[in-house]
Design an enzyme around this catalytic site. Structure first.
Site, PDB file in Angstrom:
ATOM      1  N   LEU A 199       0.831  -1.214   0.000  1.00 47.48           N
ATOM      2  CA  LEU A 199       0.000   0.000   0.000  1.00 47.48           C
ATOM      3  C   LEU A 199       0.864   1.262   0.000  1.00 47.48           C
ATOM      4  CD1 LEU A 199      -2.645  -1.197   2.604  1.00 47.48           C
ATOM      5  CD2 LEU A 199      -3.118  -0.691   0.194  1.00 47.48           C
ATOM      6  N   LYS A 279      -3.174   7.454  10.351  1.00 46.16           N
ATOM      7  CA  LYS A 279      -3.168   8.610   9.437  1.00 46.16           C
ATOM      8  C   LYS A 279      -3.183   8.115   8.001  1.00 46.16           C
ATOM      9  CE  LYS A 279       0.017  12.172   7.712  1.00 46.16           C
ATOM     10  NZ  LYS A 279       1.366  12.764   7.869  1.00 46.16           N
ATOM     11  N   LYS A 291       5.467  21.468  -0.272  1.00 45.08           N
ATOM     12  CA  LYS A 291       6.755  20.837   0.012  1.00 45.08           C
ATOM     13  C   LYS A 291       7.734  21.092  -1.136  1.00 45.08           C
ATOM     14  CE  LYS A 291       4.958  16.797   2.564  1.00 45.08           C
ATOM     15  NZ  LYS A 291       5.707  16.951   3.818  1.00 45.08           N
ATOM     16  N   ASP A 361       1.110  22.024   5.793  1.00 45.59           N
ATOM     17  CA  ASP A 361       1.875  20.783   5.688  1.00 45.59           C
ATOM     18  C   ASP A 361       1.927  20.044   7.022  1.00 45.59           C
ATOM     19  OD1 ASP A 361       3.344  18.827   4.411  1.00 45.59           O
ATOM     20  OD2 ASP A 361       5.274  19.809   4.761  1.00 45.59           O
ATOM     21  N   GLU A 363      -0.631  18.610   8.379  1.00 48.54           N
ATOM     22  CA  GLU A 363      -2.029  18.219   8.167  1.00 48.54           C
ATOM     23  C   GLU A 363      -2.405  16.913   8.850  1.00 48.54           C
ATOM     24  OE1 GLU A 363      -0.149  15.252   6.105  1.00 48.54           O
ATOM     25  OE2 GLU A 363       0.374  17.377   6.074  1.00 48.54           O
ATOM     26  N   ARG A 365      -1.915  15.776  11.815  1.00 49.12           N
ATOM     27  CA  ARG A 365      -2.478  15.956  13.159  1.00 49.12           C
ATOM     28  C   ARG A 365      -3.917  16.461  13.097  1.00 49.12           C
ATOM     29  NH1 ARG A 365       2.378  19.888  14.559  1.00 49.12           N
ATOM     30  NH2 ARG A 365       3.259  18.458  13.029  1.00 49.12           N
TER      31      ARG A 365
END
Length: 519
Positions: A199, A279, A291, A361, A363, A365
């Protein structure tokens, strides 16, 4: 006699170093064998055969031990030698170095060195035979068939689904031992980690949030009588008032999915579940806080937390673990667009707390915050969230161990014990109020998503942020950013996405099961 001996030595060494090409079709039709040898204590270069290797040596009238003696210096840990034509059923025999026979749990290294040596050695032997295009390999259990199976399965994994030229697929089985159940258990553990690797390695245009959820649904289909799968839509996410999750997802054209898995393995239906949260950012561009382009492709694996959590539940189901587990995976992309969240925006999480998003960036959390709030609805025994959360974690620990932040000494002990067995280590990190003050000091909202001093203690402030959404007494946050990929640090994993710490999560759940049955 001396001349003959030198001639034999020369011939054997030439044979050992000889390389076989794909033009040798007989190798594809025959089997290979991996056998282990230990270093003999007190004798430099001397070797001690495992029980299976000794029986094999006896079956060929001592030919194996003779070849080992004349082949040169002793076989070091993790190294292997290939011998040809010594048994009619096995054209190729890989003999692998297992290190010292008395290796065990090492306090300094925080793992079982004996198990790690077996994984390392067996993987090396299997790969060497794979390079010779041997398609079926029997493996010496080396005194620990589970670790041997893990080494074989993990060592042979290679993501080449999208390549025209693929490595030969190798099947493995246990050799010379009746402990087939331990071998099978190791195979399931290894395949679980390989699912997470698959994955994480797959391109982001192949593993979208929808495709991720469908893949897990397919893998859990054989266990449908004990597993419930819910693929929650964007409309459901809005109903749940998961504003933090939606603030990340809205920049992408790909719709978000909140994947919810219930594995009911306990004979007691009322047993409090172990709750795992992963996450699931299937591609992280950074959003408006874009980024750098260098290595951005690796952000296809930013759903590593969801991958390891879901893979561990697939593995638990395959093992019939007597424990109830719930898995939650908020899945979306983090992309820049005219609809994306802007730095300085304020969003509201499920528990009503407002968050000033100073860096889009940071994100992960945000999506975890809403998932953690929802997790409490199930009154779990423990909550463990897993995330490739911060580059700061990679700076702190590198790829040696997963960083663990927890409010529970009991939970830390369970995770640590599991990691010693699997060799996929964890290390406890601080969760001081010192860091909480930095994320609660926000100009516009209750919380700031990067804290007052954004670069200092970044992994710790991220954990402190998540803690603001936790009221459960047993919660742990696993930051796996440092262990997301492997170059050559873990010898039984090829270069690429690692799938860590799937086996540690499975071992943790397996060891937790009897404790929950007693409560």
């Amino acid at each position: 006699m001396l001349v003959v001996r030198k001639a034999v030595q020369s011939a054997v060494r030439k044979n050992i170093n000889r390389s076989f090409s794909a033009s040798q079709p007989h190798l594809k039709e025959r089997k290979g064998l991996v056998l282990g040898v230990f270093e003999k204590e007190g004798e430099e270069g001397a070797l001690h055969l495992t029980d299976s290797a000794a029986r094999f040596d006896q079956s060929v009238c001592g030919k194996l031990s003779e070849l080992l003696r004349i082949a040169g210096p002793g076989l070091k840990k993790g190294k292997n030698r290939i011998f040809y034509g010594i048994h009619q059923d096995f054209p190729c025999v890989a003999v692998v170095g297992l290190g010292k026979s008395d290796s065990g749990v090492c306090g300094a290294e925080n793992w079982d060195a004996g198990k790690e040596n077996i994984r390392h050695a067996v993987s090396a032997g299997c790969r060497s035979l794979q390079e010779l295009e041997v398609s079926h390999v029997e493996v010496d259990g080396c005194g620990d068939p589970q670790s041997a199976a893990e080494g074989a399965v993990l060592g042979l994994f290679n993501y080449d689904q999208l390549k025209s030229k693929k490595k030969i697929k190798v099947t493995t089985q246990l050799h010379g031992s009746s402990d087939v159940d331990c071998w099978k258990k190791g195979v399931v553990y290894g395949e679980g980690q390989n699912l997470a690797r698959f994955l994480m390695e797959a391109p982001a245009n192949h593993i979208t949030p929808t495709a991720f959820a469908s893949t897990i649904e397919e893998k859990l289909a054989p266990h449908a009588e004990r597993v419930t799968i819910s693929k929650r839509s964007q409309a459901w996410i809005k109903e749940q008032q998961m504003g933090a999750f939606l603030s990340v997802a809205k920049g992408s054209e790909e719709p978000p999915v909140f994947l919810e898995l219930h594995y009911n393995g306990s004979p007691d239906s009322k047993q409090p579940p172990l709750l795992l949260v992963g996450k699931g950012i299937t591609f992280d561009s950074g959003g408006i806080s874009l980024k750098p382009s260098v290595s951005m492709d690796a952000m296809r694996a930013d759903m590593g937390g969801a991958a390891t959590v879901c893979a561990s539940i697939v593995t638990a189901a395959a093992l019939n673990l007597p424990v109830n587990i719930i898995g939650l995976a908020p899945l979306c992309e983090n992309m820049p667009s005219g609809k994306a969240t802007k730095p300085g925006d304020v969003v509201r999480a499920k528990n009503g707390k407002t968050i000033q998003v100073d860096n889009t960036d940071a994100e992960g959390r945000l999506i975890l915050a809403d998932a953690l709030c929802y997790a409490h609805d199930f009154h779990p025994k423990a909550i463990v969230n897993v995330a490739t959360l911060t580059g700061a974690m990679d700076v702190a620990l590198g790829s040696a161990a997963t960083g663990v932040f927890t409010n529970s000494d009991w939970l830390w002990e369970q995770l640590h014990k599991a990691s010693v067995v699997t060799g996929d280590r964890v290390w406890r990190m601080p969760l001081f109020q010192h860091y909480s003050k930095q994320v609660t000091d926000s100009q516009l909202a209750d919380l700031n998503n990067i804290g007052k001093y954004s670069r200092s203690g970044g992994a710790c402030t991220a954990a402190a942020f998540l803690r603001e959404f936790v009221t459960a007494p047993h919660w742990a946050h696993l930051d796996i950013a440092g262990v997301m990929s492997n170059k050559d640090e873990i010898p039984y994993l090829r270069k690429g996405m690692s799938g860590r710490p799937t086996r540690t999560l499975v071992e943790f759940a397996a060891k937790l099961a009897p404790q929950l049955l007693r409560t």
